[in-house]
Scaffold this active site. Structure first.
Site, short mmCIF file in Angstrom:
data_model
loop_
_atom_site.label_atom_id
_atom_site.label_comp_id
_atom_site.label_asym_id
_atom_site.label_seq_id
_atom_site.Cartn_x
_atom_site.Cartn_y
_atom_site.Cartn_z
N TRP A 193 -12.03 -2.10 -7.52
CA TRP A 193 -12.83 -1.82 -8.73
C TRP A 193 -13.61 -0.52 -8.59
O TRP A 193 -14.09 0.03 -9.57
CB TRP A 193 -13.81 -2.97 -9.02
CG TRP A 193 -13.16 -4.25 -9.44
CD1 TRP A 193 -13.10 -5.40 -8.71
CD2 TRP A 193 -12.48 -4.53 -10.67
NE1 TRP A 193 -12.43 -6.38 -9.42
CE2 TRP A 193 -12.04 -5.88 -10.61
CE3 TRP A 193 -12.20 -3.78 -11.82
CZ2 TRP A 193 -11.34 -6.49 -11.66
CZ3 TRP A 193 -11.50 -4.39 -12.87
CH2 TRP A 193 -11.08 -5.72 -12.77
N ARG A 213 -12.40 2.26 -7.80
CA ARG A 213 -11.57 3.43 -8.19
C ARG A 213 -12.00 3.93 -9.57
O ARG A 213 -12.77 3.27 -10.26
CB ARG A 213 -10.10 3.01 -8.20
CG ARG A 213 -9.63 2.67 -6.79
CD ARG A 213 -8.15 2.51 -6.71
NE ARG A 213 -7.77 2.21 -5.34
CZ ARG A 213 -6.54 2.23 -4.88
NH1 ARG A 213 -5.54 2.52 -5.69
NH2 ARG A 213 -6.28 1.95 -3.62
N HIS A 265 2.33 3.72 -9.03
CA HIS A 265 2.10 2.30 -9.30
C HIS A 265 3.29 1.71 -10.07
O HIS A 265 3.70 0.57 -9.83
CB HIS A 265 0.81 2.09 -10.10
CG HIS A 265 -0.43 2.47 -9.33
ND1 HIS A 265 -0.65 2.06 -8.04
CD2 HIS A 265 -1.51 3.24 -9.67
CE1 HIS A 265 -1.82 2.54 -7.62
NE2 HIS A 265 -2.36 3.27 -8.59
N ASP A 282 0.82 -1.21 0.00
CA ASP A 282 0.00 0.00 0.00
C ASP A 282 0.86 1.27 0.00
O ASP A 282 1.95 1.29 0.56
CB ASP A 282 -0.91 -0.02 1.23
CG ASP A 282 -2.04 1.00 1.12
OD1 ASP A 282 -2.37 1.40 -0.01
OD2 ASP A 282 -2.59 1.38 2.17
N GLY A 336 -0.10 5.61 -4.32
CA GLY A 336 -0.70 6.91 -4.64
C GLY A 336 -0.05 8.01 -3.82
O GLY A 336 0.28 9.09 -4.36
N LEU A 370 10.38 -20.77 -5.15
CA LEU A 370 9.55 -19.76 -4.48
C LEU A 370 8.14 -19.83 -5.06
O LEU A 370 7.96 -19.73 -6.27
CB LEU A 370 10.13 -18.35 -4.70
CG LEU A 370 9.24 -17.19 -4.23
CD1 LEU A 370 9.10 -17.16 -2.71
CD2 LEU A 370 9.81 -15.84 -4.70
C1 IPE Z 1 -5.41 -2.66 -0.02
O1 IPE Z 1 -5.08 -1.32 -0.20
C2 IPE Z 1 -5.39 -3.37 -1.35
C3 IPE Z 1 -4.09 -3.53 -1.97
C4 IPE Z 1 -2.95 -3.16 -1.48
C5 IPE Z 1 -4.10 -4.19 -3.24
P1 IPE Z 1 -6.20 -0.18 -0.35
O2 IPE Z 1 -5.47 1.09 -0.52
O3 IPE Z 1 -7.16 -0.57 -1.38
O4 IPE Z 1 -6.93 -0.26 1.07
P2 IPE Z 1 -7.72 0.85 1.89
O5 IPE Z 1 -8.69 1.47 0.94
O6 IPE Z 1 -6.73 1.82 2.40
O7 IPE Z 1 -8.37 0.07 3.00
C1 IPE Z 2 -1.55 0.33 -3.41
O1 IPE Z 2 -1.38 1.69 -3.46
C2 IPE Z 2 -1.85 -0.26 -4.77
C3 IPE Z 2 -3.24 -0.66 -4.96
C4 IPE Z 2 -4.18 -0.70 -4.05
C5 IPE Z 2 -3.62 -1.06 -6.30
P1 IPE Z 2 -2.61 2.71 -3.41
O2 IPE Z 2 -3.03 3.00 -4.81
O3 IPE Z 2 -3.67 2.21 -2.51
O4 IPE Z 2 -1.90 3.98 -2.79
P2 IPE Z 2 -2.48 4.97 -1.70
O5 IPE Z 2 -3.00 4.15 -0.57
O6 IPE Z 2 -3.57 5.75 -2.38
O7 IPE Z 2 -1.32 5.82 -1.30
MG MG Z 3 -4.07 2.44 -0.55
#
Ligand code: IPE
Ligand code: IPE
Ligand code: MG
Length: 245
Positions: A68, A70, A36, A19, A22, A130
């Site tokens: 989904w 997003r 990403h 996570d 973004g 792995l």
């Molecule tokens: C969890 O992260 C999903 C992945 C890392 C793929 P999110 O960014 O979607 O989770 P929330 O919205 O902070 O709970």
């Molecule tokens: C994790 O990063 C990747 C996915 C969930 C696809 P995020 O896209 O959730 O990044 P933040 O949480 O907005 O910083």
């Molecule tokens: Mg996130």
């Protein structure tokens, strides 16, 4: 501390909620896509680190059933990146002895991605160094519901006696049937939640939350997590030897 952790028993399975892509981009005034992209680099580094440390199972949360929701633009960029990653990395992963497996709602992924996944899984199916599982359009609740549905059908068809359904039978119906439960669950970015990842399997995993954003995750973070794991006392509900009087 630096260097590979030694001494105590190494974890078999590490699962990671990747996570913070973004926020990594936002902090630099860049579009989320670039976060990403750097996240993909972190995946590459993490796989190399896992190979170097001799970890047998690595599971990565790449896209959740909730992701989904997003914007269509971000979803489509993420799917594009996934396609790019698979095209570019399958051969290398295979040559390193990695077996790639995808868990989640495969039918919701773009056709081209599904073909690449099918190809990668078949190509790498004999590898054992792995086992790398990537969760895509994955939700822990969805996985449990699907398992329940399959079990109900099996019972209806008299392939299974309802009285014999126990934890070990149930877990055979999950996507992770032949994978041991994670010893460690890492989440980057400082968020303190599971976000619907491996709900059943992490019942007794050691949870490690790291403030670093996923694109900055490195081998030393993985090693630190293993050291932290070694410092924990896993009791599984029982008492420790030193405490048993
Ligand atoms: C969890 O992260 C999903 C992945 C890392 C793929 P999110 O960014 O979607 O989770 P929330 O919205 O902070 O709970
Ligand atoms: C994790 O990063 C990747 C996915 C969930 C696809 P995020 O896209 O959730 O990044 P933040 O949480 O907005 O910083
Ligand atoms: Mg996130």
């Amino acid at each position: 501390m630096t260097g590979a952790p030694t001494g105590r028993e190494m974890p078999k399975h590490i699962a990671i909620i990747m996570d913070g892509n973004g926020r990594w981009a936002k902090a630099r005034g860049l579009p989320r896509l670039l976060g990403h992209r750097q996240g993909v680099e972190a995946v590459r580094r993490t796989v190399s680190a896992a190979l170097e440390l001799g970890l047998p199972y690595l599971t990565l949360f790449g896209f959740s059933t909730e992701n989904w929701k997003r914007s269509p633009a971000e979803v489509s960029r993420l799917m594009g990146l996934l396609r790019y990653f698979l095209r570019k990395e399958i051969a290398e992963l295979h040559s390193e002895g990695v077996r790639l497996r995808i868990i989640g709602q495969r039918h919701r992924l773009p056709k081209e991605v599904v073909s690449l996944i099918d190809y990668a899984e078949t190509l790498t199916s004999g590898n054992t160094r792995l086992i790398m599982t990537v969760a895509l359009s994955y939700g822990g609740r969805d996985e449990i519901v699907q398992a329940a549905r399959h079990i109900a059908k099996a019972a209806q068809n008299q392939e299974l006696d309802a009285d014999n359904i126990d934890e070990s039978v149930f877990s055979q119906y999950l996507f992770t049937a032949d994978v041991p439960d994670p010893d460690i669950l890492i989440r980057t970015s400082g968020e303190l939640r599971i976000s619907n990842f491996l709900l059943w399997q992490t019942a007794y995993s050691e949870l490690i939350f790291i403030d670093r954003l996923w694109p900055d995750f490195s081998q030393s973070d993985l090693e630190d997590a293993i050291r932290e794991y070694h410092s924990r006392d896993r009791r599984f509900g029982a008492t420790t030897v030193s405490n048993r009087r």
